[in-house]
Design a protein around this motif. Sequence first.
Motif, PDB file in Angstrom:
ATOM      1  N   GLN A  26      46.505  34.930  31.740  1.00 23.14           N
ATOM      2  CA  GLN A  26      45.934  35.470  32.965  1.00 23.14           C
ATOM      3  C   GLN A  26      44.680  34.697  33.376  1.00 23.14           C
ATOM      4  OE1 GLN A  26      46.895  37.307  35.294  1.00 23.14           O
ATOM      5  NE2 GLN A  26      45.020  37.865  36.365  1.00 23.14           N
ATOM      6  N   GLN A  29      45.809  31.830  35.288  1.00 23.21           N
ATOM      7  CA  GLN A  29      46.238  32.287  36.610  1.00 23.21           C
ATOM      8  C   GLN A  29      45.034  32.388  37.546  1.00 23.21           C
ATOM      9  OE1 GLN A  29      49.308  33.446  37.966  1.00 23.21           O
ATOM     10  NE2 GLN A  29      50.372  32.556  36.223  1.00 23.21           N
ATOM     11  N   LEU A  30      43.947  32.916  37.018  1.00 21.40           N
ATOM     12  CA  LEU A  30      42.736  33.059  37.828  1.00 21.40           C
ATOM     13  C   LEU A  30      42.147  31.696  38.182  1.00 21.40           C
ATOM     14  CD1 LEU A  30      40.845  36.069  36.160  1.00 21.40           C
ATOM     15  CD2 LEU A  30      42.232  36.094  38.222  1.00 21.40           C
ATOM     16  N   ILE A  45      34.561  36.742  38.972  1.00 19.02           N
ATOM     17  CA  ILE A  45      35.385  37.846  38.482  1.00 19.02           C
ATOM     18  C   ILE A  45      34.900  38.317  37.110  1.00 19.02           C
ATOM     19  CG2 ILE A  45      37.696  38.472  37.672  1.00 19.02           C
ATOM     20  CD1 ILE A  45      37.629  38.465  40.600  1.00 19.02           C
ATOM     21  N   LEU A  48      31.730  40.222  37.434  1.00 14.44           N
ATOM     22  CA  LEU A  48      32.037  41.545  37.958  1.00 14.44           C
ATOM     23  C   LEU A  48      32.598  42.446  36.859  1.00 14.44           C
ATOM     24  CD1 LEU A  48      32.283  43.386  40.427  1.00 14.44           C
ATOM     25  CD2 LEU A  48      34.493  42.332  40.915  1.00 14.44           C
ATOM     26  N   TYR A  49      33.483  41.858  36.059  1.00 13.12           N
ATOM     27  CA  TYR A  49      34.093  42.593  34.952  1.00 13.12           C
ATOM     28  C   TYR A  49      33.032  43.128  34.002  1.00 13.12           C
ATOM     29  CZ  TYR A  49      36.246  43.068  30.306  1.00 13.12           C
ATOM     30  OH  TYR A  49      36.623  43.507  29.059  1.00 13.12           O
ATOM     31  N   GLY A  83      42.784  47.843  31.720  1.00  9.68           N
ATOM     32  CA  GLY A  83      43.296  47.219  32.933  1.00  9.68           C
ATOM     33  C   GLY A  83      42.422  46.059  33.397  1.00  9.68           C
ATOM     34  N   SER A  84      41.133  46.312  33.457  1.00  8.91           N
ATOM     35  CA  SER A  84      40.215  45.255  33.888  1.00  8.91           C
ATOM     36  C   SER A  84      40.198  44.105  32.900  1.00  8.91           C
ATOM     37  CB  SER A  84      38.790  45.793  34.012  1.00  8.91           C
ATOM     38  OG  SER A  84      38.750  46.829  34.940  1.00  8.91           O
ATOM     39  N   SER A  86      42.541  43.164  30.991  1.00 19.69           N
ATOM     40  CA  SER A  86      43.793  42.447  31.163  1.00 19.69           C
ATOM     41  C   SER A  86      43.734  41.536  32.379  1.00 19.69           C
ATOM     42  CB  SER A  86      44.922  43.471  31.300  1.00 19.69           C
ATOM     43  OG  SER A  86      46.082  42.866  31.767  1.00 19.69           O
ATOM     44  N   SER A  87      43.063  42.004  33.416  1.00 23.24           N
ATOM     45  CA  SER A  87      42.968  41.231  34.659  1.00 23.24           C
ATOM     46  C   SER A  87      42.174  39.949  34.517  1.00 23.24           C
ATOM     47  CB  SER A  87      42.340  42.079  35.767  1.00 23.24           C
ATOM     48  OG  SER A  87      43.197  43.148  36.103  1.00 23.24           O
TER      49      SER A  87
ATOM     50  N   SER B  25      40.003  49.791  40.768  1.00 18.93           N
ATOM     51  CA  SER B  25      39.258  48.830  39.951  1.00 18.93           C
ATOM     52  C   SER B  25      38.664  47.733  40.830  1.00 18.93           C
ATOM     53  CB  SER B  25      40.189  48.205  38.908  1.00 18.93           C
ATOM     54  OG  SER B  25      39.705  46.939  38.500  1.00 18.93           O
ATOM     55  N   VAL B  27      37.387  44.915  39.920  1.00 20.21           N
ATOM     56  CA  VAL B  27      37.905  43.606  39.487  1.00 20.21           C
ATOM     57  C   VAL B  27      39.271  43.350  40.115  1.00 20.21           C
ATOM     58  CG1 VAL B  27      38.797  42.326  37.493  1.00 20.21           C
ATOM     59  CG2 VAL B  27      36.624  43.510  37.326  1.00 20.21           C
ATOM     60  N   ASP B  28      40.152  44.337  40.025  1.00 22.60           N
ATOM     61  CA  ASP B  28      41.496  44.162  40.567  1.00 22.60           C
ATOM     62  C   ASP B  28      41.495  44.019  42.081  1.00 22.60           C
ATOM     63  OD1 ASP B  28      43.356  46.219  38.148  1.00 22.60           O
ATOM     64  OD2 ASP B  28      42.408  44.250  38.022  1.00 22.60           O
ATOM     65  N   SER B 109      49.946  48.630  35.415  1.00 22.12           N
ATOM     66  CA  SER B 109      49.874  47.887  34.164  1.00 22.12           C
ATOM     67  C   SER B 109      50.863  48.455  33.157  1.00 22.12           C
ATOM     68  CB  SER B 109      48.457  47.959  33.597  1.00 22.12           C
ATOM     69  OG  SER B 109      48.071  49.307  33.480  1.00 22.12           O
ATOM     70  N   PRO B 131      48.923  42.254  34.940  1.00 21.95           N
ATOM     71  CA  PRO B 131      48.216  41.674  36.075  1.00 21.95           C
ATOM     72  C   PRO B 131      49.172  40.938  37.020  1.00 21.95           C
ATOM     73  CG  PRO B 131      47.745  40.420  34.074  1.00 21.95           C
ATOM     74  CD  PRO B 131      48.605  41.581  33.679  1.00 21.95           C
TER      75      PRO B 131
END
Lengths: 150, 201
Positions: A26, A29-30, A45, A48-49, A83-84, A86-87, B25, B27-28, B109, B131
């Motif tokens: 991931q 990907q970013l 990002i 922010l995370y 979730g975050s 993982s992002s 979120s 971030v998302d 997710s 993601p």
Amino acid sequence: MDKTHSRRQVAAIKHSLFDQGYLDEQFIQLEELQDDANPNFVEEIVTLYYRDSSRLISNLDHALERNPLDFNKLDTIMHQFKGSSSSIGAKKVKAECTLFREYCRTRNGEGCRRSFQQMKKEYATLRKKLETYFQLARQAGPQETAFPPK
Amino acid sequence: MSAVGDVFMPEVGAGKLHVLAVDDSHVDRKVIERLLKISSCKVTVVESGSRALQYLGLDGEKSSIGFDSVKVNLIMTDYSMPGMTGYELLKKIKESSVFREVPVVVMSSENILTRIDSCLEEGAEEFLLKPVKLSDVKRVTDFIMKGEGKKSVKKSHKRSRSDDCTPPSISTAFSSVSHPCDVSLPASPSTFHSKKSRLSI
């Protein structure tokens, strides 16, 4: 000469972050979402995370102090945090989150606390490594993803 | 009365898809916004289902008559959100005669089959696992673009009939009746891929 050396350093750090399992696909990907107009997207990002998730960690800290533990609530907060994580491709952090949620599912308070401590360690380690990485990357200038510049 | 409704507004041929993205979120939200911008979309991002309904004018605050609906070509929503889930938002959108034709993509997710099934059954266009990747977004937006291209000719016809349409709030009562606005709706589901076969698992 200098820039080439810096770029090699950056590439080496990145390589080891993946090798050691700190980051996953991931993150790449970013990075692919960056361009000349948005050269620091990944760093933004990640920043922010870390800012956003500190609130979730503090919520988890408080929730883990309660007696009895509210496993549903813990799981809900951790779901968001996972979730975050993982992002941004935070592989080890995400793995600890999964473990934590498993302990929530089995109502294992001690397990939750242990994996939470471990998660915080991974989270802090990753932060330091990424700070170094981004700092060096900025110094080295825009990278070419494939071969080193001629 | 509504002069705007009679003017043919250039659709996708001239411009970009307008996507409404919903995610609690931060971030998302940032990531999906970037993914959509790279995919040449105009993006509006909101943090909750209720905000999304507000934006669409479906929160019951505004009178539906004379309200110039915001134009949205695609809605992408997270599933797990506090307050209103993506599933609940999906249902509300599908209940609205103004927005029910807007494709809704649900993101999650968690790879839970019953969840995926209920979303698709409720009319979600697709269910994406987080993601979310750029390739997912490009595929979805490309697909919508093609669909919109077919629709744009029919849409101008639809718009001229907009004055005859009954307000969205009682649309459900008319679902079985031939409705003036329904005449110009796009082709039957065979135009779209079978939704279930397009899961990105």
